[in-house]
Design a protein around this motif. Sequence first.
Motif, short mmCIF file in Angstrom:
data_model
loop_
_atom_site.label_atom_id
_atom_site.label_comp_id
_atom_site.label_asym_id
_atom_site.label_seq_id
_atom_site.Cartn_x
_atom_site.Cartn_y
_atom_site.Cartn_z
N ALA A 14 30.44 43.61 -22.44
CA ALA A 14 29.40 43.96 -23.40
C ALA A 14 29.82 43.57 -24.81
CB ALA A 14 29.09 45.46 -23.32
N GLU A 15 31.09 43.81 -25.13
CA GLU A 15 31.59 43.45 -26.46
C GLU A 15 31.50 41.94 -26.70
OE1 GLU A 15 35.49 45.08 -27.09
OE2 GLU A 15 34.76 47.15 -26.95
N LEU A 16 31.73 41.13 -25.66
CA LEU A 16 31.61 39.68 -25.81
C LEU A 16 30.22 39.28 -26.26
CD1 LEU A 16 33.41 38.38 -22.58
CD2 LEU A 16 34.32 38.45 -24.91
N ALA A 17 29.23 40.05 -25.83
CA ALA A 17 27.84 39.76 -26.18
C ALA A 17 27.39 40.48 -27.44
CB ALA A 17 26.92 40.15 -25.02
N GLY A 18 28.29 41.26 -28.04
CA GLY A 18 27.91 42.03 -29.22
C GLY A 18 27.01 43.19 -28.86
N ALA A 19 27.22 43.75 -27.66
CA ALA A 19 26.36 44.84 -27.18
C ALA A 19 27.22 46.04 -26.77
CB ALA A 19 25.54 44.35 -25.99
N LYS A 20 26.56 47.11 -26.45
CA LYS A 20 27.22 48.32 -25.97
C LYS A 20 27.23 48.32 -24.43
CE LYS A 20 27.34 50.54 -30.01
NZ LYS A 20 28.54 50.41 -30.75
N ARG A 21 28.12 49.11 -23.85
CA ARG A 21 28.21 49.22 -22.40
C ARG A 21 26.87 49.65 -21.80
NH1 ARG A 21 29.57 53.46 -18.70
NH2 ARG A 21 30.27 52.56 -16.72
N ARG A 22 26.21 50.61 -22.44
CA ARG A 22 24.91 51.11 -21.94
C ARG A 22 23.89 49.97 -21.86
NH1 ARG A 22 23.19 54.29 -18.47
NH2 ARG A 22 21.55 52.85 -18.08
N THR A 23 23.93 49.07 -22.86
CA THR A 23 23.02 47.91 -22.87
C THR A 23 23.32 47.01 -21.69
OG1 THR A 23 22.89 48.03 -25.28
CG2 THR A 23 22.23 45.95 -24.25
N LEU A 24 24.61 46.76 -21.43
CA LEU A 24 25.00 45.92 -20.30
C LEU A 24 24.56 46.54 -18.98
CD1 LEU A 24 26.46 43.48 -19.06
CD2 LEU A 24 28.54 44.85 -19.09
N ILE A 25 24.70 47.84 -18.86
CA ILE A 25 24.25 48.53 -17.64
C ILE A 25 22.75 48.29 -17.44
CG2 ILE A 25 23.85 50.81 -16.62
CD1 ILE A 25 26.56 51.65 -17.91
N ASP A 26 21.98 48.37 -18.52
CA ASP A 26 20.53 48.12 -18.43
C ASP A 26 20.26 46.66 -18.02
OD1 ASP A 26 19.95 50.73 -19.08
OD2 ASP A 26 19.56 50.30 -21.21
N TRP A 27 21.04 45.73 -18.54
CA TRP A 27 20.88 44.33 -18.14
C TRP A 27 21.15 44.18 -16.66
CZ3 TRP A 27 24.45 41.68 -22.29
CH2 TRP A 27 23.85 41.77 -23.55
N GLU A 28 22.27 44.74 -16.20
CA GLU A 28 22.66 44.59 -14.81
C GLU A 28 21.67 45.26 -13.86
OE1 GLU A 28 26.81 45.70 -14.35
OE2 GLU A 28 27.48 43.88 -15.38
N LYS A 29 21.02 46.32 -14.31
CA LYS A 29 20.01 47.00 -13.49
C LYS A 29 18.67 46.27 -13.56
CE LYS A 29 19.68 51.28 -14.59
NZ LYS A 29 19.77 52.66 -15.09
N GLY A 30 18.51 45.35 -14.51
CA GLY A 30 17.26 44.63 -14.65
C GLY A 30 16.23 45.34 -15.51
N SER A 31 16.64 46.42 -16.19
CA SER A 31 15.73 47.17 -17.06
C SER A 31 15.39 46.38 -18.32
CB SER A 31 16.34 48.51 -17.46
OG SER A 31 16.69 49.26 -16.34
N THR A 32 16.41 45.70 -18.86
CA THR A 32 16.24 44.86 -20.04
C THR A 32 17.03 43.57 -19.81
OG1 THR A 32 18.17 45.80 -21.17
CG2 THR A 32 16.03 46.85 -21.60
N ALA A 33 16.93 42.66 -20.75
CA ALA A 33 17.66 41.39 -20.65
C ALA A 33 18.26 41.05 -22.00
CB ALA A 33 16.73 40.27 -20.19
N PRO A 34 19.34 40.30 -22.01
CA PRO A 34 19.95 39.91 -23.29
C PRO A 34 19.03 38.97 -24.06
CG PRO A 34 21.05 38.82 -21.44
CD PRO A 34 20.07 39.77 -20.86
N ASN A 35 19.17 39.01 -25.38
CA ASN A 35 18.39 38.09 -26.21
C ASN A 35 19.14 36.77 -26.35
OD1 ASN A 35 20.28 38.30 -28.39
ND2 ASN A 35 19.25 40.16 -29.11
N ALA A 36 18.54 35.81 -27.03
CA ALA A 36 19.13 34.47 -27.17
C ALA A 36 20.50 34.52 -27.85
CB ALA A 36 18.18 33.55 -27.94
#
Length: 126
Positions: free
Chosen positions: A21-43
């Motif tokens: 998550a840190e590599l993407a400039g995000a929080k762990r919770r955000t990454l969990i949401d990405w991996e669950k398909g709830s949200t997606a990373p931006n450009a």
Amino acid sequence: MIGERIKSEREKLGFNQVDFAELAGAKRRTLIDWEKGSTAPNAFQLEMLSRQGVDIGYVVTGNRSVNTKRVADIVELIESLLIEHGRNVSPKGKARIIAGLLELEQESQQKVTASNVLPFVTAAGF
């Protein structure tokens, strides 16, 4: 689908959720949401991950990108082994070996090295 591929890339590269998550400039919770398909990373986040070796083409489309530097490394490795063992292989044969090794790397998530390439090349009959 994107979430599963993000998780696959994270695991392939050996990162835990916090570090990835840190590599993407995000929080762990955000990454969990990405991996669950709830949200997606931006450009921007995808670009940050790309700079760390994440195959963004695969994450977005499901199709693996060809890593030309990795292919070049494997070509050098095969060439040195063939010279060392006095073997000659046609360009078509080398292409089959390279394709097989890249597939092996992707499936096993284990990097091809001099110690594990020789058994593969020998088993392939070269």
